[in-house]
Every structure is written in C-alpha cells, then in structure tokens.
Scaffold this active site. Sequence first.
Site, short mmCIF file in Angstrom:
data_model
loop_
_atom_site.label_atom_id
_atom_site.label_comp_id
_atom_site.label_asym_id
_atom_site.label_seq_id
_atom_site.Cartn_x
_atom_site.Cartn_y
_atom_site.Cartn_z
N TYR A 142 -2.00 6.76 6.01
CA TYR A 142 -3.26 7.48 5.80
C TYR A 142 -3.50 8.55 6.86
CZ TYR A 142 -4.55 3.76 2.48
OH TYR A 142 -4.59 2.88 1.43
N LYS A 191 6.82 -4.99 5.86
CA LYS A 191 7.88 -4.83 4.85
C LYS A 191 9.15 -4.51 5.63
CE LYS A 191 9.23 -4.51 0.54
NZ LYS A 191 9.39 -5.71 -0.30
N ASP A 223 4.82 -8.13 -0.14
CA ASP A 223 4.83 -8.51 -1.57
C ASP A 223 4.63 -10.02 -1.73
OD1 ASP A 223 7.25 -8.51 -0.22
OD2 ASP A 223 8.45 -7.79 -1.89
N ASP A 247 -5.31 -2.36 3.33
CA ASP A 247 -6.28 -1.83 2.36
C ASP A 247 -6.15 -2.62 1.05
OD1 ASP A 247 -8.11 -0.24 1.12
OD2 ASP A 247 -6.91 1.58 1.13
N ASP A 251 -8.69 -6.00 -0.42
CA ASP A 251 -9.42 -5.98 -1.70
C ASP A 251 -9.02 -7.19 -2.55
OD1 ASP A 251 -10.82 -3.70 -1.19
OD2 ASP A 251 -10.29 -2.70 -3.07
#
Length: 356
Positions: A142, A191, A223, A247, A251
């Site tokens: 970001y 990851k 994952d 992020d 959620d």
Amino acid sequence: MTKNIAVIKGDGIGPEIVTEAMKVLDKVAERFGHTFNYTEVLMGGCAIDATGEPLPKETVDVCLKSDSVLLGAVGGPKWDKGEGKARPEAGLLGIRSALKLFANIRPAKLLKPLADACPLKEEITSKGLDLVIVRELIGGAYFGARKTGIEDGHKTAHDDMKYSDYEIERICRVAFDMARKRRGKVTSVDKANVLDSSRLWREISHKIAAENPDIEFSDMLVDNTAMQLVHNPAQFDVIVTENLFGDILSDEASMITGSLGMIPSASLGETSLGLFEPCHGSAPDIAGQDKANPIATILSAAMMLRYSFDMAKEADAIEAAVDKVLEDGYRTGDIMSEGMKQVGCKEMGTLIAERI
Ligand code: NAD
C-alpha cells in the site's frame, strides 16, 4: 483529566455513528469527572467536496496537536471515479502516515449474546473465538513504489511490496507485548514460500520471538491462516502480519464474529496519539437512515480511552455498557435476530450511554 480529541466524521454513516460515540464519551466524562474537547475536521469525500483534496493540511495539523483522533469512515460511490490521490481512501492512508501510526490493532471476539449472528457452526465457536490481529499499517504494497504504463505493448501496473527490518521489528514487538497481556501466544503470518519480503519478515519475527521466550510463537502461511480462521479460530490469540495480508484477514476475522458493525480498531505509533475507528466502511447503502450500528465506533472510543488516555476503568465501563445493552435484547438491523428488540443508530447510542 482534560483531553482534546480530533473528530473526523467522514462520509456515509460516519457522521451518525461518530455522533453516538461522542454521546457515550460525554457520559463517561460526566460520570468520571473528565473533560473531552472535540475539534471536528474534514477528511475523505466531504473534504474533496469542500477543499478539493481528501486530506486537507488543516486536518493533519489539528490531529497532530490533539491527544487522539476519533474517525467514522470515508468514501462512497460519489467519489469512486476519482483516481489515486484524489480518492477519499487516500485520506486514510495519508493520515496514518502523517501521524506515523504503524500498528493497527483489531480485536475479533464473539460476544455471547450475538452467538446467533456468527456464520460458523456452534461446534467451531464453542471452543472460543477471541483473537487480536496486529497489522503493520504504513508499509508493504500500500505504501511501496507504484508505476503504471505500457510494457511490451500491454497496459501494466506495479505495486512494490517493500519491508525493512526496523518496520518488522517494531510491529512484532507490539504483538508480543499484547500477547503478554492476553493468552501469551503469537502467530506470525506471511507468504515466505513465495515472497522475499515475507522471508525477511520471518527472519526478523524469529529474532523477536527468541527475545520473548515466555510467549508461544509460530509461523503460518497466509493462505492457510485464511482457512484456519474459519476452521479453528480458537487456536489464535495474537496474529501479527503485514499490511495487505492484515487488511484481508482482519475483515475475515470481523465477519466470523457476526457483524462488521461490531468491530473496533486502534492505530498506534510510538506516542500516545492514536487513531480510533470502526473496521467497517461508510456503508453508503444505509447512510442517513438511522440504521447503522454504532457499536464498533463506540468500542473504538473505548480503545481510545484505554490505549491513548490510559483510562482503563472508563474503557471497561463502555465495554460493560455494550454487553448490557446486548444482554437486554437490543439490536440494530445488522445483528437482529428473532425475539430481540430492533432499534436505530441513535437509540442504540442512547441505550449504551444510559448504562455507563
Ligand atoms: P462497508 O463496510 O461500508 O459495507 C459493507 C456492508 O456492511 C454494507 O452492506 C453495509 O451496509 C454494512 N455495514 C457496514 N458497516 C455497518 C454498520 N455500522 N452497521 C450496519 N451495517 C453496516 O464496505 P463497502 O460497501 O465495501 O464500502 C463502502 C465505502 O466505504 C467504499 O467507498 C469504501 O472504499 C469505503 N471504506 C472505507 C473504510 C474506512 O473509512 N476505513 C473502510 C472500508 C471501506
């Protein structure tokens, strides 16, 4: 105590939910003998309309001079056509960066009265669902270099996911300190089987883990974490991860507790100045209809009292008032279930304030 709070109501349901949080804060001030002074400033779509930019300099100046910042939400379809820096969301990234807020704290806890609203099976939630996601907030994709253009005859876009050792180290320290005050367990999510930035993340997080031998520590690939959150969320206490993964996972974690309208968040830096906001967005579909659930914002105000002002008793009082209102059977539309009493945003705020 006197505290100066910068208030950014924002767009959509932002003004409605922040007004209810201020109602509750005023009740706390009255009950515990504090003074909260509010300065309202613009950010997001409303700031674009008024000044042409999503984060006016005045907003940053007022926030920097305040003891803390309470935010509703920004954005909406009206401004969706804007590009890059002209979008309301650029205000969010800008304020986090201007206030040097590198740690986003998002608790996800299943409240007993809301067990019905949880989309997971009871056999999964009966083992418990009480975790915190510590997300790195001002690094990664970001904030990395970005570029768009034509390459090899194709429209192409790049977002650089960059991390330096010190950024990983400081966010990991926040996670270990938080775990020590909770159930003593940190899961670091990356990851590392694919990304170099994740391999650095793993190296540094292991270094911090070695300095904190009292905390149980493990790594998990992102994952797998997404899967484990719905398969066995009870295994998690504190999850620490980079910006983009955090992020998405936060959620997901919010949703498994029943409603996005219930989850608060705190963004913290090196000083006591923090930014406190609900996890959800500006919900333009229900804006201005007195339907929004103000609880996430009210609980964000409680986090402000706890983390920015060191007012633990006052924060406890807000959290207890929210529990009591839910136990008494009051619900906004998003968490409504059979046999409960449905109320609007304003009434929910009043009911919580009355229980302080
Ligand atoms: P959203 O979180 O605003 O809404 C998703 C769904 O949840 C909607 O159906 C909405 O009605 C519902 N919802 C959200 N909060 C609620 C509440 N408090 N009470 C009851 N229902 C609630 O996400 P979205 O629709 O993807 O985004 C809408 C706008 O918000 C977009 O412009 C987006 O960019 C922006 N956004 C802002 C923030 C922020 O300010 N931090 C975060 C996410 C999205």
